[in-house]
Design a protein around this motif. Structure first.
Motif, short mmCIF file in Angstrom:
data_model
loop_
_atom_site.label_atom_id
_atom_site.label_comp_id
_atom_site.label_asym_id
_atom_site.label_seq_id
_atom_site.Cartn_x
_atom_site.Cartn_y
_atom_site.Cartn_z
N ALA A 46 -3.50 82.64 173.87
CA ALA A 46 -2.48 82.54 174.91
C ALA A 46 -2.78 81.39 175.87
O ALA A 46 -1.86 80.71 176.33
CB ALA A 46 -2.39 83.87 175.67
N TRP A 47 -4.06 81.20 176.20
CA TRP A 47 -4.47 80.09 177.09
C TRP A 47 -3.86 78.78 176.62
O TRP A 47 -3.48 77.94 177.43
CB TRP A 47 -5.99 80.03 177.10
CG TRP A 47 -6.59 78.79 177.70
CD1 TRP A 47 -6.64 77.54 177.16
CD2 TRP A 47 -7.22 78.68 178.98
NE1 TRP A 47 -7.29 76.65 178.00
CE2 TRP A 47 -7.65 77.33 179.13
CE3 TRP A 47 -7.51 79.58 180.00
CZ2 TRP A 47 -8.33 76.87 180.26
CZ3 TRP A 47 -8.18 79.12 181.13
CH2 TRP A 47 -8.58 77.79 181.26
N ASN A 48 -3.77 78.61 175.31
CA ASN A 48 -3.22 77.40 174.70
C ASN A 48 -1.73 77.54 174.41
O ASN A 48 -1.18 76.80 173.61
CB ASN A 48 -3.99 77.08 173.41
CG ASN A 48 -3.85 75.63 173.00
OD1 ASN A 48 -3.83 74.72 173.82
ND2 ASN A 48 -3.74 75.40 171.69
N ASP A 49 -1.12 78.54 175.06
CA ASP A 49 0.31 78.82 174.93
C ASP A 49 0.70 79.21 173.51
O ASP A 49 1.81 78.92 173.05
CB ASP A 49 1.15 77.62 175.40
CG ASP A 49 2.52 78.04 175.91
OD1 ASP A 49 2.63 79.16 176.46
OD2 ASP A 49 3.50 77.29 175.73
N GLU A 50 -0.21 79.92 172.83
CA GLU A 50 0.09 80.44 171.50
C GLU A 50 0.44 81.92 171.61
O GLU A 50 -0.37 82.73 172.09
CB GLU A 50 -1.11 80.25 170.57
CG GLU A 50 -1.47 78.79 170.35
CD GLU A 50 -2.77 78.62 169.57
OE1 GLU A 50 -3.30 79.64 169.07
OE2 GLU A 50 -3.25 77.48 169.47
N PHE A 51 1.65 82.28 171.18
CA PHE A 51 2.14 83.65 171.24
C PHE A 51 2.88 83.99 169.96
O PHE A 51 3.40 83.08 169.29
CB PHE A 51 3.10 83.84 172.43
CG PHE A 51 2.43 83.85 173.78
CD1 PHE A 51 2.03 85.05 174.36
CD2 PHE A 51 2.19 82.67 174.46
CE1 PHE A 51 1.43 85.06 175.60
CE2 PHE A 51 1.59 82.66 175.70
CZ PHE A 51 1.20 83.88 176.28
N PRO A 52 2.97 85.26 169.62
CA PRO A 52 3.76 85.62 168.44
C PRO A 52 5.25 85.41 168.72
O PRO A 52 5.69 85.39 169.88
CB PRO A 52 3.44 87.11 168.26
CG PRO A 52 3.09 87.59 169.62
CD PRO A 52 2.37 86.44 170.27
N VAL A 53 6.02 85.26 167.67
CA VAL A 53 7.46 85.08 167.81
C VAL A 53 8.10 86.32 168.45
O VAL A 53 9.01 86.23 169.27
CB VAL A 53 8.10 84.79 166.44
CG1 VAL A 53 9.61 84.74 166.56
CG2 VAL A 53 7.57 83.47 165.89
N GLY A 54 7.58 87.48 168.09
CA GLY A 54 8.08 88.74 168.63
C GLY A 54 7.03 89.83 168.49
O GLY A 54 5.92 89.57 168.01
N LEU A 55 7.36 91.04 168.89
CA LEU A 55 6.40 92.14 168.86
C LEU A 55 6.63 93.11 167.71
O LEU A 55 5.92 94.12 167.61
CB LEU A 55 6.47 92.91 170.19
CG LEU A 55 6.03 92.11 171.43
CD1 LEU A 55 6.21 92.95 172.68
CD2 LEU A 55 4.58 91.66 171.29
N ASP A 56 7.58 92.82 166.84
CA ASP A 56 7.83 93.70 165.70
C ASP A 56 6.58 93.83 164.85
O ASP A 56 5.92 92.84 164.52
CB ASP A 56 8.96 93.15 164.83
CG ASP A 56 10.32 93.25 165.51
OD1 ASP A 56 10.41 93.95 166.54
OD2 ASP A 56 11.28 92.63 165.01
N GLY A 57 6.25 95.04 164.49
CA GLY A 57 5.12 95.30 163.59
C GLY A 57 3.79 95.49 164.28
O GLY A 57 2.79 95.81 163.61
N TYR A 58 3.73 95.33 165.60
CA TYR A 58 2.47 95.52 166.30
C TYR A 58 2.33 96.96 166.81
O TYR A 58 3.26 97.52 167.38
CB TYR A 58 2.33 94.54 167.46
CG TYR A 58 2.03 93.14 166.99
CD1 TYR A 58 0.84 92.85 166.32
CD2 TYR A 58 2.95 92.11 167.17
CE1 TYR A 58 0.58 91.57 165.85
CE2 TYR A 58 2.69 90.83 166.71
CZ TYR A 58 1.51 90.57 166.05
OH TYR A 58 1.24 89.31 165.58
N ASP A 59 1.16 97.53 166.57
CA ASP A 59 0.88 98.90 166.96
C ASP A 59 0.04 98.98 168.24
O ASP A 59 -0.13 100.07 168.81
CB ASP A 59 0.13 99.62 165.83
CG ASP A 59 0.91 99.58 164.53
OD1 ASP A 59 1.94 100.27 164.45
OD2 ASP A 59 0.52 98.83 163.61
N GLY A 60 -0.49 97.85 168.68
CA GLY A 60 -1.29 97.82 169.90
C GLY A 60 -1.50 96.37 170.33
O GLY A 60 -1.33 95.44 169.53
#
Length: 232
Positions: free
Chosen positions: A35-49
């Motif tokens: 995240a520090w490098n502005d890297e994030f997932p496209v969305g939260l689908d499929g994440y359990d935690g």
């Protein structure tokens, strides 16, 4: 296999603690984003935690990745995705879910190993229920999360900080101000790596190395979090 979103908020994606690797060892599929490098997932689908790491930044800073992470946390809370944050991770959870005025800059640093008094609420908490009257861990912070919000359930405090460990009243979110992730063998490496900053903050680094502690009771919260995700 249940999926954990690991957000690295520090100058390096992986810290000395290598907690992301440990989550994998506890049976989770870990997706790492810096995240520090502005890297994030496209969305939260499929994440359990979701796990949120520490950072030298303050949760109140107007920094693009911090603003983006606030939005992600609120989206995850709406979806009832369990979240756990350590240090900055705890602070940004408090800021996103309870308001940016919940996090403030302290007038002095709290640093060192402490036995934190555990509140009565911990006995009914799914992550902290195994704790006794106190839980020992290393604390080091210049920012603090206020303890007075009605949606915050305080699980542990210290003599210098009333909100060391908390959970949100309705969202499945937990914050730990201290550093239970550091093992006894990792502690000297971490202390040396941060010696200059710790000394500047009033810490006795040689003393910390001498009293390095495994903090096993505190680590229960981490394994309970992994178990909860795996089970749900």
């Amino acid at each position: 296999m249940k999926r954990l979103l690991y957000l690295g908020n520090g100058r390096k994606l992986q810290s000395v603690a290598r907690l992301d690797d440990r989550f994998e060892g506890w049976g989770l599929k870990v997706d790492r984003f810096w995240a520090w490098n502005d890297e994030f997932p496209v969305g939260l689908d499929g994440y359990d935690g979701i796990f949120l790491s520490g950072s030298p930044h303050g949760a109140y800073e107007d920094v693009p990745f911090i603003n983006r992470e606030h939005d992600l946390i609120r989206q995850a809370a709406d979806r009832k995705i369990p979240m756990l944050g350590i240090c900055f991770g705890s602070q940004i959870l408090g800021s996103a879910l309870c308001g940016k005025d919940q996090v403030f800059r302290r007038t002095s640093c709290e640093i060192g190993y402490k036995d934190l008094p555990v509140t009565a609420a911990a006995a009914a908490d799914p992550l902290a229920q195994d704790w006794g009257d106190t839980v020992r861990m290393f604390v080091w912070h210049n920012d603090e999360v206020r303890a007075d919000h009605p949606d915050m359930v305080i699980l542990a405090s210290s003599d210098d900080c009333p909100n060391q460990v908390w959970r949100h009243r309705t969202a499945p979110a937990w914050g730990i101000q201290g550093h239970p992730e550091i093992t006894r063998s990792q502690a000297p490496v971490w202390f040396e790596e941060n010696r200059a900053r710790m000394v500047q903050d009033g810490g006795d680094v040689d003393g910390f190395i001498a009293e390095a502690d495994e903090a096993l009771d505190a680590k229960i919260m981490l394994t309970r979090f992994a178990e909860m995700i795996s089970r749900d």
